[in-house]
Design an enzyme around this catalytic site. Structure first.
Site, PDB file in Angstrom:
ATOM      1  CB  CYS A   1      -0.909   0.001   1.232  1.00 48.88           C
ATOM      2  SG  CYS A   1      -1.965   1.462   1.289  1.00 48.88           S
TER       3      CYS A   1
ATOM      4  CB  CYS B   1      -6.888   2.520   6.269  1.00 47.78           C
ATOM      5  SG  CYS B   1      -5.678   3.834   6.205  1.00 47.78           S
TER       6      CYS B   1
ATOM      7  CD  GLN C   1      -3.469  22.493   7.796  1.00 45.47           C
ATOM      8  OE1 GLN C   1      -2.863  21.463   7.487  1.00 45.47           O
ATOM      9  NE2 GLN C   1      -3.152  23.674   7.305  1.00 45.47           N
TER      10      GLN C   1
ATOM     11  CD  GLU D   1      -9.284  28.867  -0.203  1.00 49.75           C
ATOM     12  OE1 GLU D   1      -8.243  28.808   0.469  1.00 49.75           O
ATOM     13  OE2 GLU D   1      -9.506  28.102  -1.163  1.00 49.75           O
TER      14      GLU D   1
ATOM     15  CB  CYS E   1       2.323  20.519   3.463  1.00 42.79           C
ATOM     16  SG  CYS E   1       1.558  20.938   1.908  1.00 42.79           S
TER      17      CYS E   1
HETATM   18  C1  LIG Z   1      -2.757  24.157   2.462  1.00 44.05           C
HETATM   19  S1  LIG Z   1      -4.383  24.820   2.287  1.00 44.05           S
HETATM   20  C2  LIG Z   1      -4.401  25.909   3.669  1.00 44.05           C
HETATM   21  C3  LIG Z   1      -5.762  26.265   4.196  1.00 44.05           C
HETATM   22  C4  LIG Z   1      -5.841  26.917   5.562  1.00 44.05           C
HETATM   23  N1  LIG Z   1      -4.788  27.841   5.839  1.00 44.05           N
HETATM   24  C5  LIG Z   1      -5.990  25.908   6.667  1.00 44.05           C
HETATM   25  O1  LIG Z   1      -5.094  25.772   7.508  1.00 44.05           O
HETATM   26  O2  LIG Z   1      -7.003  25.208   6.701  1.00 44.05           O
HETATM   27  C6  LIG Z   1      -4.186  25.837   0.890  1.00 44.05           C
HETATM   28  C7  LIG Z   1      -5.416  26.588   0.450  1.00 44.05           C
HETATM   29  O3  LIG Z   1      -5.043  27.436  -0.641  1.00 44.05           O
HETATM   30  C8  LIG Z   1      -6.130  27.531  -1.542  1.00 44.05           C
HETATM   31  N2  LIG Z   1      -5.562  28.012  -2.819  1.00 44.05           N
HETATM   32  C9  LIG Z   1      -4.858  27.312  -3.746  1.00 44.05           C
HETATM   33  N3  LIG Z   1      -4.440  28.132  -4.729  1.00 44.05           N
HETATM   34  C10 LIG Z   1      -4.862  29.375  -4.413  1.00 44.05           C
HETATM   35  C11 LIG Z   1      -4.721  30.637  -5.032  1.00 44.05           C
HETATM   36  N4  LIG Z   1      -4.064  30.770  -6.172  1.00 44.05           N
HETATM   37  N5  LIG Z   1      -5.284  31.707  -4.451  1.00 44.05           N
HETATM   38  C12 LIG Z   1      -5.989  31.575  -3.283  1.00 44.05           C
HETATM   39  N6  LIG Z   1      -6.134  30.393  -2.629  1.00 44.05           N
HETATM   40  C13 LIG Z   1      -5.582  29.303  -3.191  1.00 44.05           C
HETATM   41  C14 LIG Z   1      -6.702  26.125  -1.553  1.00 44.05           C
HETATM   42  O4  LIG Z   1      -8.047  26.129  -1.997  1.00 44.05           O
HETATM   43  C15 LIG Z   1      -6.565  25.732  -0.067  1.00 44.05           C
HETATM   44  O5  LIG Z   1      -7.739  26.055   0.643  1.00 44.05           O
END
Ligand SMILES: C[S@@+](CC[C@H](N)C(=O)[O-])C[C@H]1O[C@@H](n2cnc3c(N)ncnc32)[C@H](O)[C@@H]1O
Length: 486
Positions: A82, A164, A301, A353, A430
């Site tokens: 897996c 899992c 998250q 966002e 990440c």
């Molecule tokens: C790693 S997540 C982080 C979300 C938040 N900070 C949390 O801790 O829950 C990244 C976020 O960026 C948004 N995203 C991706 N590309 C983007 C862009 N070009 N402009 C604005 N938001 C974006 C995604 O939809 C996602 O919700």
């Protein structure tokens, strides 16, 4: 005459892990060899592929001659094949040590040339059953054998998963009940190679602190489920979570037509529109409890316990007394989690966002938590920042928090952040590789002759947190300060 060629069998010692968590050995000709499921310092007999691909030979263990001291017994019966968690056979303390080393390697230039402080990686509260969301795939082979589970290690095939350990047991119970449902109803799994078939994914989510549950079935538009088939689908899920009946169930149909942008039709089949997760935050001397609605499409998250720690730690790098009258930007905000916590301590938070759905959730979450000084803007970070910066009434925020997807910030977003010129940038990521590249630009180190006196920002702190035990992934907080602000 026997024409069968003998396999290549070699004795090897695993010398290191690649940044993607793969065990690497070298043969006498210094060829790089990747061995599936091996552990650093294992001495093994390995069967090697004859062909080198992209400069690398792949191989598998035939016999472990001397097991590594870092080896652990995997808990999961699917571990060998897996792709869900490739490091389950490594002792957890050593997984953490490896992740710390990856970070130190990536940021070595900063470590050598600046006073950046690196904290030891924070271990995950739980190393099993820590995920609040899993996505399983439907698949069939040529003989129409059905598979529902996770993608194989290093491959594209789906393996059938019974249990899992990354998520709570009820996830696997739902998985097994949906297999029973699939046995009764003769649908085809979607085939990504020819675009035919029906069943695509089964996504399962939960609120770890609330026990709320959600299941989403994603299909193609090649078939419409009858009312009886839907009722049976719901009944199987309810059976899996018995004696509870509290669950939200959705059908997400992907509508694909040639020449037209793919869209999704989301239909609620059962229960509430959203689930709720409660976050317990310990930031700037206050214990805060916030409630967050999570929809079928919104990001959250994946490790709730460590998300609480991540948000608290990030905000603790701010000084309560100094930020009272300041404005903060929460970029890539998802449902507004970090920004809403921070809103308690600052004058105002502006969140940006891309996902419309997450923005709607954020607005609901503001109401749910009675937050008034939080503005949610839907759109692409670079474009929205362009618009804000061209408005002469725009008050430039002093605090910027970014938490971009794995691809990082990109040039335009960085340029705009530099134009805003905040006192502090909290960069959560990440993916330490894209984070590093972005930080090089923010600290003016994308030059041929880097200037270590840092003309723009100084990287002050790196604080890794383990959100993903048994995988090589690292979550990292980086704190950058404008030169004049210490
Ligand atoms: C790693 S997540 C982080 C979300 C938040 N900070 C949390 O801790 O829950 C990244 C976020 O960026 C948004 N995203 C991706 N590309 C983007 C862009 N070009 N402009 C604005 N938001 C974006 C995604 O939809 C996602 O919700």
């Amino acid at each position: 005459m026997n024409t069968e060629k003998k396999p290549i069998i070699k004795e090897l010692t695993i010398e290191k892990f690649s940044q993607k968590g793969k065990a690497i050995a070298f043969d006498e000709k210094k060829n790089k060899i990747i061995i599936t499921n091996a552990v650093l310092k294992d001495v093994i007999l390995a069967k090697l592929n004859k062909r080198k691909r992209k400069g690398v030979i792949k191989g598998e263990i035939v016999e472990i001659l001397k097991p590594s001291e870092y080896r652990d017994e995997p808990k999961c019966i699917h571990f060998d094949i897996c792709g869900g968690c490739t490091w389950q056979n490594i002792k957890y303390f050593y997984q953490l040590e490896q992740k710390q080393n990856f970070l130190i390697d990536a940021f070595q230039d900063f470590i050598k040339n600046t006073n950046v402080e690196i904290f030891p990686i924070v271990k995950s509260k739980n190393i099993f059953e820590y995920r609040n969301k899993m996505e399983f795939s439907f698949s069939q082979n040529r003989k129409k054998t059905k598979f529902l589970g996770l993608i194989m290690k290093g491959g594209r095939f789906v393996i059938d998963v019974q249990r899992c350990y990354l998520a709570n047991e009820w996830f696997s119970e739902v998985l097994n009940q949906i297999k029973n449902w699939w046995e009764i109803h003769d649908f085809d799994a979607f085939n990504y190679f020819n675009g035919e078939g029906f069943l695509k994914n089964l996504t399962i989510k939960e609120g770890k602190n609330t026990q709320d549950k959600m299941v989403i079935l994603t299909t193609s538009d090649s078939y419409t489920l009858s009312d009886i088939e839907i009722k049976d689908f719901i009944d199987h899920i309810i059976k899996a979570i018995y004696p509870s009946k509290k669950i939200s169930i959705f059908l997400n149909t992907q509508i694909s037509k040639k020449g037209i942008k793919t869209t999704f039709n989301l239909q609620k089949l059962y229960g509430e529109d959203n689930i709720q997760e409660d976050l317990n935050i310990d930031a700037l001397g206050e214990k805060i409890k916030l409630k967050f609605k999570i929809g079928p499409n919104s990001f959250f998250q994946p490790n709730t316990d460590m998300a609480q720690y991540l948000y608290s730690t990030a905000i603790n790098y701010l000084k309560k007394e100094e930020i009272k009258n300041k404005i903060a930007l929460d970029l890539y905000s998802g449902t507004g989690t970090i920004g809403m916590i921070l809103s308690r301590f600052v004058k105002k938070v502006i969140a940006i966002e891309l996902s419309e759905n997450a923005c709607q959730m954020a607005k609901d979450n503001m109401k749910l938590n009675n937050i008034k000084n939080f503005e949610m803007i839907n759109g692409d970070v670079s474009k929205i920042l362009n618009t804000l910066l061209s408005d002469k009434n725009f008050e430039k925020p002093e605090i910027v928090i970014v938490d971009p997807p794995r691809s990082g910030l990109g040039d335009e977003a960085i340029e705009n952040i530099l134009k805003i010129s905040p006192e502090i940038i909290i960069y959560i990521s990440c993916n330490i590789n894209t984070q590093l590249e972005d930080i090089k630009i923010l600290t003016n180190l994308d030059l041929i002759n880097p200037d270590w006196t840092n003309k723009k920002y100084q990287l002050k702190i790196l604080h890794p947190i383990d959100q993903f035990p048994h995988t090589f992934h690292i979550e990292n907080i980086a704190i950058l300060k404008k030169l004049d602000f210490d």
